[in-house]
Design an enzyme around this catalytic site. Sequence first.
Site, PDB file in Angstrom:
ATOM      1  N   GLY A 214     -21.878 -35.076  41.626  1.00  0.00           N
ATOM      2  CA  GLY A 214     -20.906 -34.850  42.691  1.00  0.00           C
ATOM      3  C   GLY A 214     -20.832 -33.397  43.123  1.00  0.00           C
ATOM      4  O   GLY A 214     -21.784 -32.631  42.983  1.00  0.00           O
ATOM      5  N   GLU A 239     -25.781 -45.246  44.569  1.00  0.00           N
ATOM      6  CA  GLU A 239     -25.029 -44.565  43.524  1.00  0.00           C
ATOM      7  C   GLU A 239     -25.163 -43.060  43.695  1.00  0.00           C
ATOM      8  O   GLU A 239     -26.271 -42.522  43.692  1.00  0.00           O
ATOM      9  CB  GLU A 239     -25.543 -44.971  42.141  1.00  0.00           C
ATOM     10  CG  GLU A 239     -24.787 -44.311  41.000  1.00  0.00           C
ATOM     11  CD  GLU A 239     -25.360 -44.636  39.638  1.00  0.00           C
ATOM     12  OE1 GLU A 239     -24.882 -44.054  38.646  1.00  0.00           O
ATOM     13  OE2 GLU A 239     -26.298 -45.466  39.557  1.00  0.00           O
ATOM     14  N   LEU A 240     -24.057 -42.357  43.846  1.00  0.00           N
ATOM     15  CA  LEU A 240     -24.068 -40.928  44.100  1.00  0.00           C
ATOM     16  C   LEU A 240     -24.807 -40.181  42.987  1.00  0.00           C
ATOM     17  O   LEU A 240     -24.428 -40.272  41.810  1.00  0.00           O
ATOM     18  CB  LEU A 240     -22.635 -40.407  44.220  1.00  0.00           C
ATOM     19  CG  LEU A 240     -22.477 -38.903  44.485  1.00  0.00           C
ATOM     20  CD1 LEU A 240     -23.088 -38.530  45.825  1.00  0.00           C
ATOM     21  CD2 LEU A 240     -21.015 -38.496  44.423  1.00  0.00           C
ATOM     22  N   ASP A 241     -25.879 -39.463  43.381  1.00  0.00           N
ATOM     23  CA  ASP A 241     -26.684 -38.660  42.449  1.00  0.00           C
ATOM     24  C   ASP A 241     -27.214 -39.497  41.282  1.00  0.00           C
ATOM     25  O   ASP A 241     -27.454 -38.971  40.190  1.00  0.00           O
ATOM     26  CB  ASP A 241     -25.865 -37.479  41.899  1.00  0.00           C
ATOM     27  CG  ASP A 241     -25.419 -36.530  43.001  1.00  0.00           C
ATOM     28  OD1 ASP A 241     -26.171 -36.369  43.974  1.00  0.00           O
ATOM     29  OD2 ASP A 241     -24.312 -35.965  42.887  1.00  0.00           O
ATOM     30  N   GLY A 242     -27.422 -40.792  41.529  1.00  0.00           N
ATOM     31  CA  GLY A 242     -27.838 -41.684  40.451  1.00  0.00           C
ATOM     32  C   GLY A 242     -29.190 -42.325  40.643  1.00  0.00           C
ATOM     33  O   GLY A 242     -29.574 -43.211  39.872  1.00  0.00           O
TER      34      GLY A 242
END
Length: 297
Positions: A214, A239-242
């Site tokens: 994040g 998925e954020l930064d996933g």
Amino acid sequence: MVPKMTSQNKRSDRANRARMLVSCPDRPGIVAAVSRFLCEHGANIVQSDQYTMDPEGGLFFIRIEFDLENLNERREGLKADFAKVADEFQMTWSITRASRRKRLAIFVSKEDHALLELLWHWQSGDLDADIAMVISNHDDMRGLVEPLGIPYYHIPVTAETKAEAEKRQLELVDGQVDAVVLARYMQIISPKFIEHFPNRIINIHHSFLPAFVGGKPYAQAYNRGVKIIGATAHYVTEELDGGPIIEQDVQRVSHRDNVEDLKRIGRHIERTVLARAVNWHVEDRVIVHGNKTVVFS
């Protein structure tokens, strides 16, 4: 300044070179079958890399570069013939021409270091791709980009205009580029946009994921008192930064370094990590499996 002629010469030298990527359940005979197929079709293998997750029931990955006379005219027939081998071994596969440069769109916000690194690699001929356009939610980078002959599009983004801005971005890139590079583009990409470029949007995140996901990761790292900071290039998913990680690197820091020090040190890591990841992607060195990658670097 334009890319060196060495890039043009390199493409001419590789006019008959192709790249094959394969993943399939591991079992005896895969390499023999692929090699025999290429030999029977008159191809000459010039590079081969392979990896198995587990010889007993795991997945097998292979990347092969080969030369084949009159490749452009024969490629479709070659692919049709190879489909029979692929079916026998349950392969997921692709065959691409090494001489076809991938077209990139670079998205950027206000920080210029990641963009500058990519432009430098492109100008020197080390990035074997075409930069089709740069898109930004700010107008700050126009003076860096347009003198190089690269189209620059300023599309402001606010909470109220985000949907319309993304629609405009899609109109510019859809069907025009092979991949999108987020060179410190500080906006979240919507699932709808991601659907158009599965495993073809590369982001640079300024932390060693999965740590500090994040916003403001350097501040998070400072507050945690870390002794190592890093950067991660990954494919973008919902998925954020996933998403699947392509490349990472780190550098030691100490209690003497404040947040601004961490940012300064981190910028050097970010630009190197992103350039490597983009280079490997355009050279077809990355195979995605689930949320992981196999990178034949």
